[in-house]
Design an enzyme around this catalytic site. Structure first.
Site, PDB file in Angstrom:
ATOM      1  N   ARG A  35       0.809  -1.356  -0.009  1.00  0.00           N
ATOM      2  CA  ARG A  35      -0.019   0.091   0.007  1.00  0.00           C
ATOM      3  C   ARG A  35       0.880   1.322   0.063  1.00  0.00           C
ATOM      4  O   ARG A  35       0.425   2.409  -0.536  1.00  0.00           O
ATOM      5  CB  ARG A  35      -0.988   0.015   1.174  1.00  0.00           C
ATOM      6  CG  ARG A  35      -2.037  -1.120   1.349  1.00  0.00           C
ATOM      7  CD  ARG A  35      -2.924  -1.175   2.267  1.00  0.00           C
ATOM      8  NE  ARG A  35      -3.925  -2.070   2.171  1.00  0.00           N
ATOM      9  CZ  ARG A  35      -4.856  -2.573   3.000  1.00  0.00           C
ATOM     10  NH1 ARG A  35      -4.433  -2.433   4.253  1.00  0.00           N
ATOM     11  NH2 ARG A  35      -5.678  -3.263   2.825  1.00  0.00           N
ATOM     12  N   LYS A 218     -18.574 -17.925   1.572  1.00  0.00           N
ATOM     13  CA  LYS A 218     -20.132 -17.873   1.973  1.00  0.00           C
ATOM     14  C   LYS A 218     -20.826 -17.325   0.700  1.00  0.00           C
ATOM     15  O   LYS A 218     -20.498 -16.399   0.163  1.00  0.00           O
ATOM     16  CB  LYS A 218     -20.253 -17.016   3.076  1.00  0.00           C
ATOM     17  CG  LYS A 218     -19.926 -17.792   4.415  1.00  0.00           C
ATOM     18  CD  LYS A 218     -20.272 -16.591   5.357  1.00  0.00           C
ATOM     19  CE  LYS A 218     -20.029 -17.377   6.719  1.00  0.00           C
ATOM     20  NZ  LYS A 218     -20.350 -16.381   8.019  1.00  0.00           N
ATOM     21  N   GLY A 374      -8.540  -9.872  -1.113  1.00  0.00           N
ATOM     22  CA  GLY A 374      -7.395 -10.263  -0.337  1.00  0.00           C
ATOM     23  C   GLY A 374      -6.868 -11.691  -0.957  1.00  0.00           C
ATOM     24  O   GLY A 374      -5.500 -11.959  -0.980  1.00  0.00           O
ATOM     25  N   GLY A 397     -13.219  -5.018  -0.049  1.00  0.00           N
ATOM     26  CA  GLY A 397     -14.441  -4.631   0.403  1.00  0.00           C
ATOM     27  C   GLY A 397     -14.920  -3.399  -0.529  1.00  0.00           C
ATOM     28  O   GLY A 397     -16.004  -3.558  -1.390  1.00  0.00           O
TER      29      GLY A 397
END
Ligand code: AMP
Length: 416
Positions: A35, A218, A374, A397
């Site tokens: 980053r 999920k 990720g 996200g």
């Protein structure tokens, strides 16, 4: 909205929101500086064009002032990469004099914005048994002081750059609210520009066929993106732990595999919508199943709808991987989010690694390939392919929400 490439920074102080939320070990050493490296082109641009920098970021999830989340731990690393000395403001609200004294080429780093509750605009320190009234009052209080917080940060600078894609889905003080103080002097940094361009290539003008590979644990956490992709993709590959919810919903036997029983309707609806919309769905039909959730467990290869009672599905089996591979290699645009197996365990990482390999080959053959999230990013990086696919997204996200078709506050604040 301005463009960083042709904005005149000379003599101006630019306040730049970056994502310096890097992982640190117990000695406060940075274990992954991706980053920081990503933000350097934006920071250098301002300095090269005669401006000065006020850099702001969050680090971790502090509950107030917490030494271990201080951004002072990363100063040396940023100085080394930026090639400039950094001054540090150890309270982001008390940097007035330092900001005012900046001259072209100077760099000031503000202490962790999240030391103040106003950054996220969420109340802190509420008692567990606080009443609804008390919660409401605390929320109103922090929202009220947030206005002053934002105004104060804005007062340090002449222009604002948002380059923190990883937090673009949050309407925080420094990622969205501050922009209103710079109606004619706000812009994206290069990280944001790159992310938006890459995702829009998939969303708005994909070369076809477009294949989306969605993996992970999920159905419930990926249903937003899957639903949006049903209007977009030609092929949808679904892998990982969520496959077993689909298979059980279809009447299969899945042994001890991961399953969300409350998502059966959702899963069946995805399949029927896909059929209506002409999207081809590929589920992991053959899997490697294990008799324990362990790298050294005994394994069998079996159909994912006929898994022995004491076994659980852990990875896509070679014949499934081969099918996925053919679909990927016949595509002109490929989007990948989420592993197709428990890739943290080397014995069950083969399917995920094979997807990374197929993406690399598809890129070489001319496809546009975008990897985000990720785990998928870790897989391409581990394989040494991070620069062999078209784009690796830095925002898990944020990327998911953008791909779900949501408006990201950090983007809207600049564009609006
Ligand atoms: P997500 O955060 O939803 O993208 O899911 C990523 C996680 O899914 C990783 O930690 C994987 O280990 C996990 N995962 C993938 N396949 C399986 C599986 N078959 N069983 C259990 N977990 C899985």
């Amino acid at each position: 909205m301005q463009n960083i490439s042709n904005y005149d920074f000379s003599g101006k102080r630019a306040i730049v929101r970056v994502d310096f939320n890097v992982p640190l070990n117990e000695k406060f050493e940075i274990t992954d500086d991706t980053r920081i490296r990503a933000a350097i082109p934006t920071l250098k641009k301002v300095l090269e064009k005669g401006g000065s920098l006020i850099i702001m970021s969050h680090l971790g999830r502090p509950k107030g002032v917490e030494e271990k989340y201080s951004l002072k731990h990363i100063i040396a690393a940023v100085e080394a990469k930026l090639g400039a000395k950094i001054q540090f403001a150890d309270d982001c609200m008390k940097a007035d004099a330092q900001a005012a004294a900046l001259t072209p080429g100077d760099v000031l780093l503000l202490e962790n914005l999240r030391f103040y509750a106003e950054e996220e605009g969420k109340p802190r320190g509420l008692a567990a048994d606080a009443s609804d009234e008390e919660k409401k009052a605390a929320k109103a209080a922090v929202k009220a002081s947030q206005k002053e917080f934002v105004k104060h940060l804005a007062s340090y600078a002449d222009c604002y750059i948002n380059d923190a894609f990883g937090t673009a889905h949050r309407a925080h003080a420094s990622t969205a609210l501050i922009a209103e103080y710079f109606p004619n002097d706000k812009m994206f940094g290069y990280v944001m520009e790159g992310e938006i361009k890459a995702i829009n290539t998939v969303l708005e003008s994909p070369q076809r066929p477009l294949t989306a590979i969605i993996g992970g644990s999920k159905v419930s956490s990926k249903i937003g993106i899957i639903s949006h992709l049903l209007d977009l993709a030609d092929n949808l590959i679904i892998g990982g732990g969520m496959v077993y919810t689909f298979k059980k919903a279809l009447g299969g036997k899945i042994g001890k595999s991961l399953c969300e029983d409350d998502q059966f309707d959702v899963a069946l609806n995805v399949l029927s919508e896909a059929e209506k919309k002409g999207v081809k769905v590929y589920l992991s039909d053959a899997v490697v199943a294990a008799d324990a959730f362990s790298n050294d467990a005994n394994t069998v290869v079996c159909p994912s709808n006929a898994i022995p009672d004491e076994y659980e599905g852990m990875d896509a089996a070679p014949e499934t991987v081969e099918k996925f591979r053919k679909v990927i290699l016949s595509s002109k645009t490929v989007l990948w989010n989420g592993p197709v197996g428990v890739f943290e365990m080397p014995n069950f990482a083969k399917g995920t690694n094979a997807i990374a390999q197929a993406l690399k080959e598809a890129t070489e053959a001319g496809a546009f390939t975008l990897v985000g999230g990720g785990d998928s990013v870790a897989a391409v990086t581990q394989m040494g392919y991070a620069d062999k696919v078209s784009y690796v997204s830095t925002g898990g996200g944020a990327m998911l929400e953008y791909l779900e078709g949501k408006v990201l506050p950090g983007i809207a604040a600049i564009q609006g």
